[in-house]
Enzyme design. Structure first.
Site, PDB file in Angstrom:
ATOM      1  N   LYS A  66      -0.074   3.599   5.904  1.00  0.00           N
ATOM      2  CA  LYS A  66      -1.524   3.692   6.134  1.00  0.00           C
ATOM      3  C   LYS A  66      -2.238   4.221   4.882  1.00  0.00           C
ATOM      4  CE  LYS A  66      -0.782   6.265   9.863  1.00  0.00           C
ATOM      5  NZ  LYS A  66       0.675   6.183   9.938  1.00  0.00           N
ATOM      6  N   THR A  67      -1.710   5.308   4.321  1.00  0.00           N
ATOM      7  CA  THR A  67      -2.319   5.888   3.121  1.00  0.00           C
ATOM      8  C   THR A  67      -2.198   4.918   1.952  1.00  0.00           C
ATOM      9  OG1 THR A  67      -1.492   7.984   3.946  1.00  0.00           O
ATOM     10  CG2 THR A  67      -2.338   7.980   1.696  1.00  0.00           C
ATOM     11  N   ASP A 111      -7.224  10.991   6.687  1.00  0.00           N
ATOM     12  CA  ASP A 111      -5.959  10.948   7.423  1.00  0.00           C
ATOM     13  C   ASP A 111      -6.131  11.793   8.693  1.00  0.00           C
ATOM     14  OD1 ASP A 111      -3.397  10.223   7.870  1.00  0.00           O
ATOM     15  OD2 ASP A 111      -2.489  11.540   6.386  1.00  0.00           O
ATOM     16  N   THR A 160      -2.027   8.566  13.850  1.00  0.00           N
ATOM     17  CA  THR A 160      -0.787   8.222  14.539  1.00  0.00           C
ATOM     18  C   THR A 160      -1.096   8.021  16.020  1.00  0.00           C
ATOM     19  OG1 THR A 160      -0.429  10.596  14.719  1.00  0.00           O
ATOM     20  CG2 THR A 160       0.812   9.432  13.028  1.00  0.00           C
ATOM     21  N   ARG A 219       8.759   4.762   4.477  1.00  0.00           N
ATOM     22  CA  ARG A 219       9.020   6.073   3.863  1.00  0.00           C
ATOM     23  C   ARG A 219      10.486   6.469   4.034  1.00  0.00           C
ATOM     24  NH1 ARG A 219       5.106   9.876   5.812  1.00  0.00           N
ATOM     25  NH2 ARG A 219       3.803   9.386   4.019  1.00  0.00           N
TER      26      ARG A 219
HETATM   27  P1  ADP Z   1       1.510   6.746   6.210  1.00  0.00           P
HETATM   28  O1  ADP Z   1       0.185   7.021   5.554  1.00  0.00           O
HETATM   29  O2  ADP Z   1       1.433   5.653   7.225  1.00  0.00           O
HETATM   30  O3  ADP Z   1       2.187   7.971   6.739  1.00  0.00           O
HETATM   31  P2  ADP Z   1       2.333   6.088   3.500  1.00  0.00           P
HETATM   32  O4  ADP Z   1       1.277   5.134   3.117  1.00  0.00           O
HETATM   33  O5  ADP Z   1       2.225   7.481   2.943  1.00  0.00           O
HETATM   34  O6  ADP Z   1       2.484   6.162   5.086  1.00  0.00           O
HETATM   35  O7  ADP Z   1       3.735   5.405   3.094  1.00  0.00           O
HETATM   36  C1  ADP Z   1       4.882   6.160   2.809  1.00  0.00           C
HETATM   37  C2  ADP Z   1       5.585   5.620   1.581  1.00  0.00           C
HETATM   38  O8  ADP Z   1       6.214   4.407   1.922  1.00  0.00           O
HETATM   39  C3  ADP Z   1       4.643   5.303   0.428  1.00  0.00           C
HETATM   40  O9  ADP Z   1       4.712   6.256  -0.553  1.00  0.00           O
HETATM   41  C4  ADP Z   1       5.123   3.993  -0.142  1.00  0.00           C
HETATM   42  O10 ADP Z   1       5.930   4.244  -1.279  1.00  0.00           O
HETATM   43  C5  ADP Z   1       5.995   3.417   0.924  1.00  0.00           C
HETATM   44  N1  ADP Z   1       5.405   2.238   1.564  1.00  0.00           N
HETATM   45  C6  ADP Z   1       4.697   2.245   2.712  1.00  0.00           C
HETATM   46  N2  ADP Z   1       4.401   1.012   3.088  1.00  0.00           N
HETATM   47  C7  ADP Z   1       4.909   0.195   2.159  1.00  0.00           C
HETATM   48  C8  ADP Z   1       4.932  -1.235   1.998  1.00  0.00           C
HETATM   49  N3  ADP Z   1       4.390  -2.027   2.913  1.00  0.00           N
HETATM   50  N4  ADP Z   1       5.533  -1.753   0.901  1.00  0.00           N
HETATM   51  C9  ADP Z   1       6.124  -0.940   0.012  1.00  0.00           C
HETATM   52  N5  ADP Z   1       6.150   0.397   0.113  1.00  0.00           N
HETATM   53  C10 ADP Z   1       5.557   0.978   1.168  1.00  0.00           C
END
Ligand code: ADP
Length: 349
Positions: A66-67, A111, A160, A219
């Site tokens: 998401k981030t 977030d 979430t 992640r």
């Molecule tokens: P969330 O915000 O949903 O908790 P993040 O955006 O922080 O998740 O993602 C976690 C890590 O996973 C990121 O640092 C990134 O390196 C990796 N990541 C997430 N989604 C992808 C994707 N679709 N392709 C490649 N790497 C990804």
């Protein structure tokens, strides 16, 4: 909350890894094809009209990207991104300060948007709708009401927990996407990309082993890759073969499906203490000394995705698949009538 290797939430060790592996462009963002396609169209249309992108809400379990997607949107649109979170914005004035600091078409990423306070949300509504801020500064006789225009911006919210986002806030997002668990193919692609960036050779069997235990979560995939890379470097010749991955992951006490001890505790609590359920979330939480919210947001989604757990109005129920995975015989529910049976039948009805 337990600090887990296979938890989707951020751990300290992730920071450096995130910087190198986080995709910067949509083309590097693996999987989620429909979301990417829709976003691409929405971004292009906004650019053509000379308008900011509509407000976007991403929801899904932690670690799904998401981030990352928020920063990818900013990069693709060539605008700045301001990153904050629901609990960090305590007062209406804090929100006003953030929004007034934005430039036209900038992205404001919030977030845990479901954790914004009511008063803060109310400042946000006119800002989202008409790019207009209105709030009261100070208290009592000295209170002043302030109204001002703000630059047109895009709010990107992440949560979430979709249902916990206040309905008036939810309805102000023009674009809503659910980021779901990634399939094996996408996780394997992600692992190959990350291995290439880290400069480690990973053979297809090694990639498969890691992907299977990554819980469909980027992640976690990156985190496991890092651990396996260390093992390969120290205990093998640096190459991640199937055998090396299997041994390294075995040492981490993660089972074949990526379940760790906490997942096993959740399932065992339901199966052993409550005959497979139904049992209330709070009760499970008390049994394993964990917060109910954490179980709901972090553990349950993947157990449900595997078909190990089902949510019923009376509580959680462990399925036949869960019994199989734990190596326990599935109880015969068709025995003589008893309390358990009637509950079960009710739940089946
Ligand atoms: P969330 O915000 O949903 O908790 P993040 O955006 O922080 O998740 O993602 C976690 C890590 O996973 C990121 O640092 C990134 O390196 C990796 N990541 C997430 N989604 C992808 C994707 N679709 N392709 C490649 N790497 C990804």
């Amino acid at each position: 909350m337990a600090d887990r290797l296979v938890g989707g939430q951020t751990r300290e060790e992730d920071a450096a890894l995130d910087r190198s592996l986080r995709p910067r462009k949509l083309a590097d963002f693996v999987g989620q094809e429909k979301v990417k396609e829709n976003l691409r169209i929405a971004m292009e249309a906004a650019v053509q009209r000379g308008e900011p992108l509509d407000h976007v809400l991403f929801y899904g379990p932690p670690g799904m990207g998401k981030t990352t997607l928020a920063s990818v949107i900013a990069a693709e649109m060539g605008v700045n991104i301001k990153v904050t979170s629901g609990p960090a914005i305590e007062r209406a004035g804090d929100m006003a300060a953030i929004v007034t600091g934005l430039s036209a078409h900038d992205l404001l990423f919030i977030d845990e948007v479901h954790r914004l306070g009511r008063v803060v949300e109310e400042v946000l509504y006119p800002a989202m709708e008409d790019f207009f801020l209105s709030w009261v500064m100070g208290k009592g006789l000295g209170a002043r009401s302030i109204n001002l225009k703000v630059p047109p911006f895009t709010l990107v919210g992440a949560t979430t927990r979709f249902a916990a986002v206040a309905a008036p806030l939810r309805s102000r997002f023009g674009i809503v996407y659910r980021l779901d668990f990634y399939d094996q193919k996408a996780i394997q692609e992600l692992l190959r990309r990350s291995a290439a960036i880290l400069g480690v050779e990973a053979q297809p069997e090694g990639v498969e082993e890691m992907a299977r235990r990554s819980r469909g979560t980027p992640r976690i995939a990156n985190r496991l890759l890092k651990r396996v890379r260390d093992y390969a470097q120290v205990a093998a010749d640096g190459v991640i073969t199937g055998e090396v991955a299997k041994k390294a992951l075995g040492l981490l006490e993660i089972d074949d499906l990526g379940l760790d001890q906490v997942d096993h505790q959740v399932l065992s609590a339901i199966v052993e203490k409550f005959d497979g359920g139904p049992v209330g979330l709070e009760t499970i939480a008390a049994c394993i000394n964990e917060e109910a919210d954490t179980i709901m947001d972090v553990y349950e989604p993947y157990l449900m995705q595997l078909g190990f757990l089902s949510r019923t109005p009376r509580g959680r129920v462990a399925t036949r698949l869960a019994y199989n995975h734990l190596g326990l015989p599935y109880p015969d529910r068709s025995g003589p009538p008893g309390l358990q049976k009637s509950l079960w039948q009710e739940q089946q009805a």
